[in-house]
Design a protein around this motif. Structure first.
Motif, PDB file in Angstrom:
ATOM      1  N   GLU A 189       0.844  -1.207   0.000  1.00  0.00           N
ATOM      2  CA  GLU A 189       0.000   0.000   0.000  1.00  0.00           C
ATOM      3  C   GLU A 189       0.879   1.257   0.000  1.00  0.00           C
ATOM      4  O   GLU A 189       0.620   2.203  -0.747  1.00  0.00           O
ATOM      5  CB  GLU A 189      -0.910   0.030   1.247  1.00  0.00           C
ATOM      6  CG  GLU A 189      -1.998  -1.020   1.245  1.00  0.00           C
ATOM      7  CD  GLU A 189      -2.690  -1.166   2.620  1.00  0.00           C
ATOM      8  OE1 GLU A 189      -3.419  -2.157   2.788  1.00  0.00           O
ATOM      9  OE2 GLU A 189      -2.481  -0.308   3.506  1.00  0.00           O
ATOM     10  N   PHE A 190       1.908   1.243   0.831  1.00  0.00           N
ATOM     11  CA  PHE A 190       2.824   2.395   0.872  1.00  0.00           C
ATOM     12  C   PHE A 190       3.500   2.580  -0.494  1.00  0.00           C
ATOM     13  O   PHE A 190       3.609   3.694  -0.992  1.00  0.00           O
ATOM     14  CB  PHE A 190       3.891   2.188   1.959  1.00  0.00           C
ATOM     15  CG  PHE A 190       3.512   2.660   3.337  1.00  0.00           C
ATOM     16  CD1 PHE A 190       2.206   2.545   3.800  1.00  0.00           C
ATOM     17  CD2 PHE A 190       4.453   3.231   4.185  1.00  0.00           C
ATOM     18  CE1 PHE A 190       1.851   2.970   5.076  1.00  0.00           C
ATOM     19  CE2 PHE A 190       4.113   3.673   5.461  1.00  0.00           C
ATOM     20  CZ  PHE A 190       2.818   3.541   5.908  1.00  0.00           C
ATOM     21  N   ALA A 191       3.934   1.466  -1.078  1.00  0.00           N
ATOM     22  CA  ALA A 191       4.632   1.559  -2.374  1.00  0.00           C
ATOM     23  C   ALA A 191       3.689   2.108  -3.437  1.00  0.00           C
ATOM     24  O   ALA A 191       4.083   2.940  -4.274  1.00  0.00           O
ATOM     25  CB  ALA A 191       5.163   0.185  -2.774  1.00  0.00           C
ATOM     26  N   ALA A 192       2.420   1.680  -3.396  1.00  0.00           N
ATOM     27  CA  ALA A 192       1.456   2.158  -4.404  1.00  0.00           C
ATOM     28  C   ALA A 192       1.233   3.663  -4.240  1.00  0.00           C
ATOM     29  O   ALA A 192       1.163   4.400  -5.229  1.00  0.00           O
ATOM     30  CB  ALA A 192       0.137   1.392  -4.255  1.00  0.00           C
ATOM     31  N   LEU A 193       1.126   4.129  -3.014  1.00  0.00           N
ATOM     32  CA  LEU A 193       0.928   5.568  -2.784  1.00  0.00           C
ATOM     33  C   LEU A 193       2.143   6.364  -3.263  1.00  0.00           C
ATOM     34  O   LEU A 193       2.005   7.439  -3.854  1.00  0.00           O
ATOM     35  CB  LEU A 193       0.677   5.834  -1.298  1.00  0.00           C
ATOM     36  CG  LEU A 193      -0.693   5.364  -0.797  1.00  0.00           C
ATOM     37  CD1 LEU A 193      -0.713   5.274   0.728  1.00  0.00           C
ATOM     38  CD2 LEU A 193      -1.790   6.310  -1.290  1.00  0.00           C
ATOM     39  N   LEU A 319      13.167   0.153   3.710  1.00  0.00           N
ATOM     40  CA  LEU A 319      13.585   0.868   2.493  1.00  0.00           C
ATOM     41  C   LEU A 319      13.967  -0.128   1.396  1.00  0.00           C
ATOM     42  O   LEU A 319      13.631   0.060   0.222  1.00  0.00           O
ATOM     43  CB  LEU A 319      14.765   1.802   2.813  1.00  0.00           C
ATOM     44  CG  LEU A 319      14.397   3.102   3.546  1.00  0.00           C
ATOM     45  CD1 LEU A 319      15.654   3.791   4.088  1.00  0.00           C
ATOM     46  CD2 LEU A 319      13.620   4.060   2.635  1.00  0.00           C
ATOM     47  N   ALA A 320      14.651  -1.212   1.784  1.00  0.00           N
ATOM     48  CA  ALA A 320      15.054  -2.210   0.777  1.00  0.00           C
ATOM     49  C   ALA A 320      13.824  -2.881   0.174  1.00  0.00           C
ATOM     50  O   ALA A 320      13.749  -3.096  -1.054  1.00  0.00           O
ATOM     51  CB  ALA A 320      15.968  -3.248   1.426  1.00  0.00           C
ATOM     52  N   ALA A 321      12.845  -3.190   1.003  1.00  0.00           N
ATOM     53  CA  ALA A 321      11.633  -3.840   0.491  1.00  0.00           C
ATOM     54  C   ALA A 321      10.832  -2.877  -0.383  1.00  0.00           C
ATOM     55  O   ALA A 321      10.258  -3.273  -1.401  1.00  0.00           O
ATOM     56  CB  ALA A 321      10.791  -4.341   1.666  1.00  0.00           C
ATOM     57  N   LEU A 322      10.815  -1.592  -0.009  1.00  0.00           N
ATOM     58  CA  LEU A 322      10.117  -0.591  -0.835  1.00  0.00           C
ATOM     59  C   LEU A 322      10.779  -0.465  -2.204  1.00  0.00           C
ATOM     60  O   LEU A 322      10.107  -0.372  -3.232  1.00  0.00           O
ATOM     61  CB  LEU A 322      10.177   0.777  -0.147  1.00  0.00           C
ATOM     62  CG  LEU A 322       9.030   1.215   0.743  1.00  0.00           C
ATOM     63  CD1 LEU A 322       9.321   2.606   1.301  1.00  0.00           C
ATOM     64  CD2 LEU A 322       7.691   1.205  -0.001  1.00  0.00           C
ATOM     65  N   LEU A 323      12.100  -0.467  -2.178  1.00  0.00           N
ATOM     66  CA  LEU A 323      12.842  -0.308  -3.434  1.00  0.00           C
ATOM     67  C   LEU A 323      12.428  -1.374  -4.443  1.00  0.00           C
ATOM     68  O   LEU A 323      12.256  -1.085  -5.631  1.00  0.00           O
ATOM     69  CB  LEU A 323      14.352  -0.391  -3.145  1.00  0.00           C
ATOM     70  CG  LEU A 323      15.254  -0.102  -4.326  1.00  0.00           C
ATOM     71  CD1 LEU A 323      15.128   1.355  -4.769  1.00  0.00           C
ATOM     72  CD2 LEU A 323      16.713  -0.413  -3.969  1.00  0.00           C
TER      73      LEU A 323
END
Ligand SMILES: Cc1ncc(C[n+]2csc(CCOP(=O)(O)OP(=O)(O)O)c2C)c(N)n1
Length: 531
Positions: A189-193, A319-323
């Motif tokens: 959800e954070f990545a989509a936003l 941060l690594a997972a978001l990347l």
């Protein structure tokens, strides 16, 4: 038969905790007697220094450290820096002696009353074992508690007659994880936003540095083509400050902070509180139209944020997972901020000119420890932090941390063989709160350089009085202090730097010396604005 003392030392050895920072008293002597040859006692002359030296050492080695204090008065003396260790999220095992169990009912001299309450609420766990035989297992539990996220100090009160008691079989030497990964669904959800954002911004805090997260923070900023701010009043630096995306440190007050973030639709805060404010300047927490996403490893920090949605996780792992989930943004990268103007000349020089001169002779691998309140903005502007784990200060606002912390950090640099040069910049007011740490540095022959911008006042309090219109406050001047004489008295080299031209040679010599050097630099009494 093994005693409680034997089993405890064996456990400390197995945990790699063979350094004890402390100041001894009668209630600690049964623990310290026949101190094993493979252990090292780092003697502080005051408990505030013992705690902050251990804090610096723990941060610079990345491992919990042990501080041994003298029952209630010693714990009280260490308390200011225990507050700081709590806010710094430093894993510390603080042990304090307690009077003999056999006399506690009568409260003899040096009995700690309600010992487990004394360090509260600035410890994660506070305990006095119910039986002597529980001491080693309590130390194991203390270690596991201090090290797990959010890391922080723990406290054990240890009665002096426990050490000679026969021990139970030793507790198992356990290990614990010090990081945890975020919930994958919420992460998406954070990545989509972030992916849908028109103009995101990153606000990074000390936890990014604690998680060795600089490279992945840079990768996320570049993937998002987002500018990067440091969270307000950070205790460590989270991002290479010469990077073109870097914007500076956010102001520590509501209205000006929100103003800096104007125009952004998504604000991603990683590894910092939302937000660490200081003066009350009323306003919104965020500019209109902005949505805040908060990553922290501390449920309490997540809960007390006044705005935004939170995700629990280690800063670096998150941060690594978001990347992995973020597409490259289709927008130009932020353009670099300009260099600051050259400082104005003056006699004595301004602190700003001092820091510009310091930046010019800064050692490549230098570690900066800072406690220079009114001149902090100038220091951070002139001396960008360009390497991980090379900037340290206190997260709490309590003075008396920087000087002893620098001693602990310099010791860790030597112990780990990294041997990076350590330079402390300590205001001439801040210098005196834990000044005894100089003696420990001298005894350890640490090549620590302590630069003291001497403005002979508590300038930041004058700035605060100006901001808050509170004239006539006493106790803001510092006449009649001889920093050089004090430094000599504790066994340090010292030299007043009367002209900034002398600074490069003085610093170089200090960092090559076989003992600490204090370098007072008279600076102008200009009072910088607080915001
Ligand atoms: C333990 C503690 N006592 C008092 C204060 C209040 N205080 C904040 S800044 C400051 C003055 C610091 O003086 P100096 O180091 O000379 O820095 P300057 O403000 O002059 O740059 C004081 C007394 C504090 N923050 N912590």
């Amino acid at each position: 038969m093994a005693t409680v003392r034997d089993t405890t030392y064996e456990l400390l050895r197995a945990l790699g905790m063979t350094t004890v920072f402390g100041n001894p008293g009668s209630t600690e002597q049964p623990f310290l007697q026949d101190f094993p040859a493979d252990f090292r006692y780092v003697h502080a002359l005051h408990e505030a220094s013992a705690v902050a030296m251990a804090d610096g050492y723990a941060q610079a080695t990345g491992r919990p450290a042990h501080v041994n204090l003298h029952t209630a008065p010693g714990t009280g003396n260490g308390m200011g820096n225990l507050v700081t260790a709590w806010h710094n999220r430093t894993p510390l095992i603080v042990t304090a002696g307690q009077q003999s169990r056999t006399m506690l009912l009568m409260e003899p001299r040096l009995a700690a009353r309600h010992p487990t309450q004394l360090p509260q609420p600035y410890v994660k766990w506070s305990h006095e074992p119910v039986r002597a035989q529980d001491v080693p297992a309590a130390v194991m539990r203390a270690y596991a508690t201090a090290a797990q996220p959010p890391a922080g100090p723990v406290f054990l009160s240890l009665p002096l007659d426990d050490w000679e008691q026969p021990a139970d079989p030793p507790p198992q030497v356990r290990t614990v994880a010090t990081r945890f990964a975020p919930d994958p669904r919420r992460l998406r959800e954070f990545a989509a936003l972030l992916a849908a954002s028109r103009n995101p911004v990153l606000v990074l805090g000390a936890a990014v540095d604690r998680a060795a997260g600089w490279p992945v923070a840079v990768a996320v900023a570049e993937r998002l083509a987002a500018p990067v701010w440091s969270a307000p009043a950070p205790e460590r630096a989270a991002f290479p400050e010469q990077h073109p995306h870097y914007r500076g440190v956010l102001p520590f007050a509501m209205a000006p902070l929100a103003e800096q973030l104007r125009g952004h639709d998504v604000v991603l805060v990683v590894g910092a509180p939302v937000f660490r404010y200081y003066p009350y300047v009323p306003g919104e927490h965020l500019p209109d139209g902005a949505r805040l996403l908060h990553v922290t490893d501390d449920p309490d920090e997540a809960a007390r944020a006044p705005v935004g949605d939170s995700l629990l996780g280690d800063a670096g792992l998150t941060l690594a997972a978001l990347l992995d989930l973020l597409p490259a943004a289709d927008r130009p990268a932020p353009s670099p901020r300009g260099d600051p103007e050259p400082p104005e000349a003056g006699d004595p020089p301004s602190a700003d000119a001092l820091f510009a001169a310091l930046a010019d002779c800064w050692p490549t691998e230098g570690v900066l420890v800072q406690e220079s309140p009114s001149n902090l903005a100038a220091l951070r502007r002139r001396l960008p932090v360009t390497r991980p784990a090379s900037y340290f200060t206190m997260a709490s606002g309590g003075l008396g941390y920087g000087l002893p912390a620098a001693v602990g950090i310099a010791l860790a640099e030597r112990d780990t063989g990294r041997d990076r040069p350590v330079v402390a910049v300590i205001g001439d007011g801040s210098f005196h709160y834990s000044v005894q740490a100089l003696w420990t540095a001298a005894q350890l022959r640490l090549p620590l350089a302590v630069v003291v911008p001497a403005n002979r006042q508590y300038a930041i309090l004058k700035a605060f009085a100006e901001l808050k219109s509170t004239p006539g406050v006493p106790g803001l001047e510092l006449p009649g202090l001889d920093v050089t004489a004090i430094a000599h008295g504790y066994g340090c080299a010292a030299r007043t730097v009367g002209s900034l031209d002398e600074l490069p040679e003085a610093l170089e010599r200090a960092l090559r010396a076989d003992r600490p050097t204090v370098l007072p630099v008279p600076v102008s009494g200009e009072v910088p604005r607080i915001l």
